[in-house]
Write an enzyme that holds these catalytic residues in place. Sequence first.
Site, PDB file in Angstrom:
ATOM      1  N   ALA A  73       0.870  -1.182   0.000  1.00  0.00           N
ATOM      2  CA  ALA A  73       0.000   0.000   0.000  1.00  0.00           C
ATOM      3  C   ALA A  73       0.903   1.227   0.000  1.00  0.00           C
ATOM      4  CB  ALA A  73      -0.875  -0.026   1.242  1.00  0.00           C
ATOM      5  N   GLY A 119       0.196  -5.021   0.594  1.00  0.00           N
ATOM      6  CA  GLY A 119      -1.015  -4.885  -0.214  1.00  0.00           C
ATOM      7  C   GLY A 119      -0.869  -5.521  -1.590  1.00  0.00           C
ATOM      8  N   GLU A 122      -1.663  -9.004  -1.141  1.00  0.00           N
ATOM      9  CA  GLU A 122      -3.112  -9.134  -0.918  1.00  0.00           C
ATOM     10  C   GLU A 122      -3.877  -9.060  -2.237  1.00  0.00           C
ATOM     11  OE1 GLU A 122      -4.496  -7.541   3.161  1.00  0.00           O
ATOM     12  OE2 GLU A 122      -3.003  -6.123   2.445  1.00  0.00           O
ATOM     13  N   GLU A 144       3.683  -6.249   7.011  1.00  0.00           N
ATOM     14  CA  GLU A 144       2.933  -5.203   7.731  1.00  0.00           C
ATOM     15  C   GLU A 144       3.307  -5.091   9.203  1.00  0.00           C
ATOM     16  OE1 GLU A 144       1.656  -7.254   5.530  1.00  0.00           O
ATOM     17  OE2 GLU A 144       0.196  -6.246   4.254  1.00  0.00           O
TER      18      GLU A 144
END
Length: 686
Positions: A73, A119, A122, A144
Amino acid sequence: MMANDQVSYRHWRPEQDSEGIVWLTLDRADSGTNALSREVLEELALLLDNFAGSPPRGVVIRSGKTNGFIAGADVHEFTRITSHAEALELIQRGQSILTKIEQLPVPTVAMISGFCLGGGLELALACRYRIAASTPETKLGAPEVQLGIHPGFGGTVRLTRLLGPVAALDLMLTGRAIDGRKAKQLGLVDYAVPERQLVNAARATILHPPTPKRPGLLQRLPGTAPLRPLLAWYLRRSVASKAALQHYPAPYALIDLWQRYSGNLATMYLEEARSVATLITSSTARNLLRVFFLQERLKTEGRGADFKPRYVHLIGGGTMGGDIAAWCVLQGFHVTIQDLDHGRLAKVVQRAAGLFKKKLRSPRLVQAALDRLIPDRDGAGIGRADVVIEAIFEDADAKRALYRQIEPRLRPDALLATNTSSIPLEELGQALTRPGRLVGLHFFNPVAKMQLVEVVAAAGTDPAMVARAMAFVGAIKRLPLPVKSSPGFLVNRILLPYLLEAVAMEMEGIPASAIDRAAVEFGMPMGPILLADTVGLDICLSVARILARHYPIEVPKRLEELVAAGRLGRKSGHGFYDYKNQQPVMPSGKAASPLSELAERLILRLLNEAVACLRERVVADGELLDAGVIFGTGFAPFYGGPLHYLQTKGPEALRQRLDDYAMRYGSRFTADQGWADLIAAGKGGA
Ligand code: NAI
């Protein structure tokens, strides 16, 4: 696809081929790296919505960047989050967009080469299939926790569903990254293929979709309701041995989330988002994010100059020279290494071989690395080297004599660096006809573990050489910290008062193990007494003696006695502690004062020295100071660095505590003048 043809996208490039497959390439605008910003995700949502009318035959998501798939992210956006509600909205929107991928009625493939992290992983998990390049550069992981959060875009749900809880939680709790082959073994990707076959493999998977993989019964078993508490208990225990709940809540939150909600996936998505929203707005996550940015800043410092060194020559094959040589080889450099004592060179090669085996594994790569490390008794490599690093004994005369000898043989543009830990550059440079060319490169022991390298410059040092030194440190994947040539530079100078305070406490009769426990409870990775033993008490003593010549430091008698008795620490089997198989035998002992008070005493000495260094501009600013102390000493990262900690606690209150301690313990606690500036700045005076 019709609708997509009319829309132009900034970050995504959709292309439909003759077989009806859409190749969706992410090439984030204005950035060298793909990260999932809000804008990138919203564009993806638009694209996916447009597929609804006439779905293609399949969708392949890939990267337009050469360095990787998706790095995660966009962490810069995290800093703009001001409330739990805002965080929750952002996370849930991300979740719903990735769910759109999962819900496409056609086969979807994530085609992964290079990093696929956070991310990015993901997003790949929301695809029906994942195909990774089998190159060592391909790295998949969920890092993370290192930022004080856990996956939030459905990753906790999809990863556990795909791998079973043991492997999935292991990846998320450690944050470690694995390569394509390992990912295939684990079931994280469906195929690991050579880079050149990625496109064909993706195409074939869409045209002939296999049954998606699911974990076997054995992998699923620990996730069943009766066994879940058992695994959760085990995981909490193993996390607790590494990170305390009050300092690092994220791994505990992840285990709770899984234990409580993995029986109900819909609820788990919601709770995942709530949990991350809580974590991301906590001080731990904010401080760890700060540390991440500090690291990025140091990396950037190493990218400035246009200097592409290839050959390195080391002089001195002792502890440091040998390890620096091996590290440079590991980073692809050709290295020659010179020592007066030839026996040392054999040991260097032996030690290096151990490091290469551990890091490279493949015998072919280990051999190639060994071929790049050349023992060079007479210094034949000096004339060819782009970088010459001197790491001989800490003796100014010996170093100067060496420089006189080698200067005529150096290439005019070569970087000459010394690994001295204490001798001012000005003193060493005298021996050179071009003193300004000498730069300090202060590595820390052990080189393979310690990320920081202090790049030392004196007033007369040639800025072009400093820039080269910074670039060289960046090229060997270490973090360069520019520091002024002054005794102890930054890291040792700040660390020493903290270590000496621990020795003073021990001399007062406070058990060493209690002192260490106090520091660890505060958040330090290792207590100061054990750290001193590990560094070597002879080295601590020598640094203390040198710094005592310049600063009002008293060298503790206890340290001198231990060294005189041959108790040098871990390496001699005895120091403050005794060692059995290299492990300290720590007698249990209780201190009369609470541990928090012991920790305060230690930390105040460290903070006071940090304030002095800032005032003297040993580094250019407070950010660099925090970065140096975190990456050079391991200072509890979740506080965001010593100065950040100081600001959080309030300089006025801390200064008051220093004054209290000065009354009790004397002048070593006298507050540096720099506190006045910090207090004034806090009141809006600067
Ligand atoms: P060491 O004693 O392990 O190694 C020094 C080596 O230099 C020996 O192998 C010796 O034979 C060789 N040598 C001496 N004079 C030479 C000459 N004229 N030509 C070629 N080789 C010569 O020392 P260590 O610990 O590796 O330290 C080296 C330098 O690194 C020192 O300046 C020290 O202050 C600095 N340093 C040491 C750290 C540590 O933790 N040991 C940490 C950071 C810096």
